[in-house]
Design a protein around this motif. Sequence first.
Motif, PDB file in Angstrom:
ATOM      1  N   THR A   8       0.682  -1.097   0.089  1.00 59.61           N
ATOM      2  CA  THR A   8      -0.030  -0.061   0.187  1.00 59.61           C
ATOM      3  C   THR A   8       0.834   1.350   0.023  1.00 59.61           C
ATOM      4  N   LYS A   9       0.319   2.381  -0.025  1.00 56.05           N
ATOM      5  CA  LYS A   9       1.106   3.670  -0.212  1.00 56.05           C
ATOM      6  C   LYS A   9       1.643   3.816   1.149  1.00 56.05           C
ATOM      7  N   LYS A  10       0.730   3.347   2.212  1.00 55.78           N
ATOM      8  CA  LYS A  10       1.333   3.630   3.645  1.00 55.78           C
ATOM      9  C   LYS A  10       2.380   2.817   3.976  1.00 55.78           C
ATOM     10  N   GLY A  11       2.487   1.618   3.389  1.00 55.02           N
ATOM     11  CA  GLY A  11       3.585   0.646   3.442  1.00 55.02           C
ATOM     12  C   GLY A  11       4.826   1.383   2.578  1.00 55.02           C
ATOM     13  N   ALA A  12       4.324   1.990   1.566  1.00 52.29           N
ATOM     14  CA  ALA A  12       5.817   2.509   0.805  1.00 52.29           C
ATOM     15  C   ALA A  12       6.305   3.716   1.654  1.00 52.29           C
ATOM     16  N   GLU A  13       5.410   4.385   2.212  1.00 50.29           N
ATOM     17  CA  GLU A  13       6.005   5.560   3.215  1.00 50.29           C
ATOM     18  C   GLU A  13       6.835   4.947   4.433  1.00 50.29           C
ATOM     19  N   PHE A  14       6.492   3.807   5.039  1.00 53.44           N
ATOM     20  CA  PHE A  14       7.142   3.324   6.025  1.00 53.44           C
ATOM     21  C   PHE A  14       8.503   2.714   5.350  1.00 53.44           C
ATOM     22  N   GLY A  15       8.398   2.248   4.105  1.00 47.57           N
ATOM     23  CA  GLY A  15       9.574   1.632   3.233  1.00 47.57           C
ATOM     24  C   GLY A  15      10.668   2.818   3.340  1.00 47.57           C
ATOM     25  N   ILE A  16       9.988   3.904   2.755  1.00 47.72           N
ATOM     26  CA  ILE A  16      10.971   5.039   2.667  1.00 47.72           C
ATOM     27  C   ILE A  16      11.817   5.480   3.760  1.00 47.72           C
ATOM     28  N   ALA A  17      10.848   5.764   4.978  1.00 43.66           N
ATOM     29  CA  ALA A  17      11.437   5.910   6.461  1.00 43.66           C
ATOM     30  C   ALA A  17      12.609   4.803   6.747  1.00 43.66           C
ATOM     31  N   GLY A  18      12.308   3.644   6.587  1.00 40.82           N
ATOM     32  CA  GLY A  18      13.267   2.712   6.893  1.00 40.82           C
ATOM     33  C   GLY A  18      14.516   2.777   6.199  1.00 40.82           C
ATOM     34  N   LEU A  19      14.391   3.116   4.946  1.00 42.87           N
ATOM     35  CA  LEU A  19      15.375   3.075   4.080  1.00 42.87           C
ATOM     36  C   LEU A  19      16.339   4.431   4.226  1.00 42.87           C
ATOM     37  N   VAL A  20      15.858   5.327   4.572  1.00 44.31           N
ATOM     38  CA  VAL A  20      16.639   6.580   4.914  1.00 44.31           C
ATOM     39  C   VAL A  20      17.133   6.409   6.394  1.00 44.31           C
ATOM     40  N   SER A  21      16.480   5.768   7.293  1.00 45.21           N
ATOM     41  CA  SER A  21      16.863   5.424   8.396  1.00 45.21           C
ATOM     42  C   SER A  21      18.135   4.825   8.732  1.00 45.21           C
ATOM     43  N   VAL A  22      18.149   3.880   7.971  1.00 43.29           N
ATOM     44  CA  VAL A  22      19.126   2.689   7.689  1.00 43.29           C
ATOM     45  C   VAL A  22      20.470   3.459   7.076  1.00 43.29           C
ATOM     46  N   ALA A  23      20.304   4.296   6.137  1.00 36.66           N
ATOM     47  CA  ALA A  23      21.336   5.068   5.495  1.00 36.66           C
ATOM     48  C   ALA A  23      21.958   5.963   6.533  1.00 36.66           C
ATOM     49  N   ASP A  24      21.249   6.595   7.162  1.00 38.16           N
ATOM     50  CA  ASP A  24      21.838   7.439   8.190  1.00 38.16           C
ATOM     51  C   ASP A  24      22.601   6.846   9.307  1.00 38.16           C
ATOM     52  N   ILE A  25      22.104   5.831   9.876  1.00 40.69           N
ATOM     53  CA  ILE A  25      22.672   5.241  11.015  1.00 40.69           C
ATOM     54  C   ILE A  25      23.986   4.620  10.293  1.00 40.69           C
ATOM     55  N   ALA A  26      24.125   4.218   9.089  1.00 41.31           N
ATOM     56  CA  ALA A  26      25.271   3.768   8.516  1.00 41.31           C
ATOM     57  C   ALA A  26      26.366   4.866   8.236  1.00 41.31           C
ATOM     58  N   THR A  27      26.057   6.026   7.834  1.00 42.35           N
ATOM     59  CA  THR A  27      26.708   6.966   7.308  1.00 42.35           C
ATOM     60  C   THR A  27      27.044   8.210   8.534  1.00 42.35           C
ATOM     61  N   ALA A  28      26.199   8.102   9.381  1.00 40.59           N
ATOM     62  CA  ALA A  28      25.955   9.157  10.536  1.00 40.59           C
ATOM     63  C   ALA A  28      25.942  10.626   9.809  1.00 40.59           C
ATOM     64  N   ASN A  29      25.548  10.524   8.764  1.00 38.27           N
ATOM     65  CA  ASN A  29      25.162  12.203   7.918  1.00 38.27           C
ATOM     66  C   ASN A  29      24.150  11.933   7.255  1.00 38.27           C
ATOM     67  N   ASN A  30      23.145  12.941   7.749  1.00 40.02           N
ATOM     68  CA  ASN A  30      21.813  12.845   7.076  1.00 40.02           C
ATOM     69  C   ASN A  30      21.725  13.408   5.906  1.00 40.02           C
ATOM     70  N   THR A  31      22.579  14.396   5.499  1.00 42.05           N
ATOM     71  CA  THR A  31      22.794  14.970   3.989  1.00 42.05           C
ATOM     72  C   THR A  31      23.201  13.728   3.033  1.00 42.05           C
ATOM     73  N   ILE A  32      24.289  13.253   3.324  1.00 45.08           N
ATOM     74  CA  ILE A  32      24.522  11.837   2.788  1.00 45.08           C
ATOM     75  C   ILE A  32      23.609  10.926   2.504  1.00 45.08           C
ATOM     76  N   ALA A  33      22.940  10.803   3.649  1.00 44.96           N
ATOM     77  CA  ALA A  33      21.989   9.421   3.625  1.00 44.96           C
ATOM     78  C   ALA A  33      20.734   9.917   2.566  1.00 44.96           C
ATOM     79  N   ILE A  34      20.275  11.217   2.708  1.00 40.05           N
ATOM     80  CA  ILE A  34      19.170  11.667   1.576  1.00 40.05           C
ATOM     81  C   ILE A  34      19.776  11.489   0.175  1.00 40.05           C
ATOM     82  N   ILE A  35      21.286  12.050  -0.132  1.00 36.30           N
ATOM     83  CA  ILE A  35      21.561  11.916  -1.470  1.00 36.30           C
ATOM     84  C   ILE A  35      21.640  10.545  -1.777  1.00 36.30           C
ATOM     85  N   ILE A  36      22.024   9.575  -1.017  1.00 32.33           N
ATOM     86  CA  ILE A  36      22.177   8.095  -1.561  1.00 32.33           C
ATOM     87  C   ILE A  36      21.136   7.608  -1.575  1.00 32.33           C
TER      88      ILE A  36
END
Length: 433
Positions: A322-350
């Motif tokens: 669902t669209k709601k599931g897609a939004e949670f998927g987006i949230a999880g994706l950028v969260s993992v990227a930020d935890i991994a890189t410790a840089n929110n700008t880089i996480a968003i760009i990736i």
Amino acid sequence: MSNNKVKKGSLIAFLPLLVFVLLFIGSGIVTKDFSNMPLNVAILIASAVALMMNRKETFIEKVDIFTKSAGHPNIILMAVIFLLAGAFAGVARGMGAVESTVNLGLSLLPANLLMVGLFVIGCFISISMGTSMGTIVALAPIGVGIAAQTDIPVALAMATVIGGAMFGDNLSMISDTTIAAVRTQNTKMKDKFKVNFFIVLPGAIVTMILLGILTSGNVAELAGDHPYEFVKILPYLAVLVAALSGAHVLVVLVGGTIFAGVIGLMDGSYQLSSFLQAIAEGVMAMEDLAIVSILIGGIVGIIQYNGGIDYLLRVITSKIKTKKGAEFGIAGLVSVADIATANNTIAIIITGPVVKRIADEYGVDPRKSASLLDTFSSCWQGILPYGVQLLVAAGLAAISPVSIMMYSFYPVLMGICCVIAILIGYPKFKEVG
């Protein structure tokens, strides 16, 4: 892009990003100093790894893919915006705008609501300056001073400063995270701001209530006068108003830089040569981020060509119904990227390009996807003990960054507000023609 149309892809395509994370974060964990591995060096090595992969293609062909992706109009525009944001920040700082803004806040700070006032000042300064780091550096010494005069824990004061800083980092028109989120999702600054602001506002209000309750009875008079010149605050206000009115970000930043420079020239803060030097220094301060964003664009292009994006989309979309599931998927994706890189700008760009494809497939409004990107990356950035925000605040206060985590109310509440917004389908968007 339904699941049966998504190519299988390849997980190994993400090796360059894994190398980047291991170099940048791994070296910091091992040496206990996250400055040992420069960000630009780590991304250069990751770029080299990307170019060495996929032996089915010639090196020249891979370089062509890399450079075309790095030179994508969105990536180059983002880099230019970063440089202009640096120029504006440098000129405004050099003519005394930061000092006047901080002092204005201090002069209004109520003696019986010190932490609440400090949080509000942090919100205003960070949304004006567009930088969490600048806000933390400006306010952390004040927070330490307040704690020294009361029985308020220093860690709580630092967490309050960080919370206010992340409020603006998430919302400011000249924040690199906002710029990156808006550009990758192809939406407008003012539209993202309106959506994002009303999602996180309850978190800010609850934070102020918590701070008021926890620090009630702590009263201290801040020593000394706090002189400010309102005229020097005008460039920040002008940039905020111009951006909200819908002016193009390039016009906003160039106009803000000139406006701040004119004020500085008129009051004697600048000579023409020192004004130009302030522009140069501001640009140079953002060069690393501009270069890194270009190189990441190239790496993501290689990863996409090698099937990494297809793999990620297959894994994510297989769980999304669902669209709601897609939004949670987006949230999880950028969260993992930020935890991994410790840089929110880089996480968003990736993650931005992948998020855009998911949002398009499941009908997530770009204003919402940009807000999710920015908010979830910022909330983690305000919690991670190895993130630069906590490290700097802890260093200025001579305490452990881990001690700050338990008081990080606003970053946690920001994430909770965003989860609630997903669950209740807020905001309701009108159909975009």
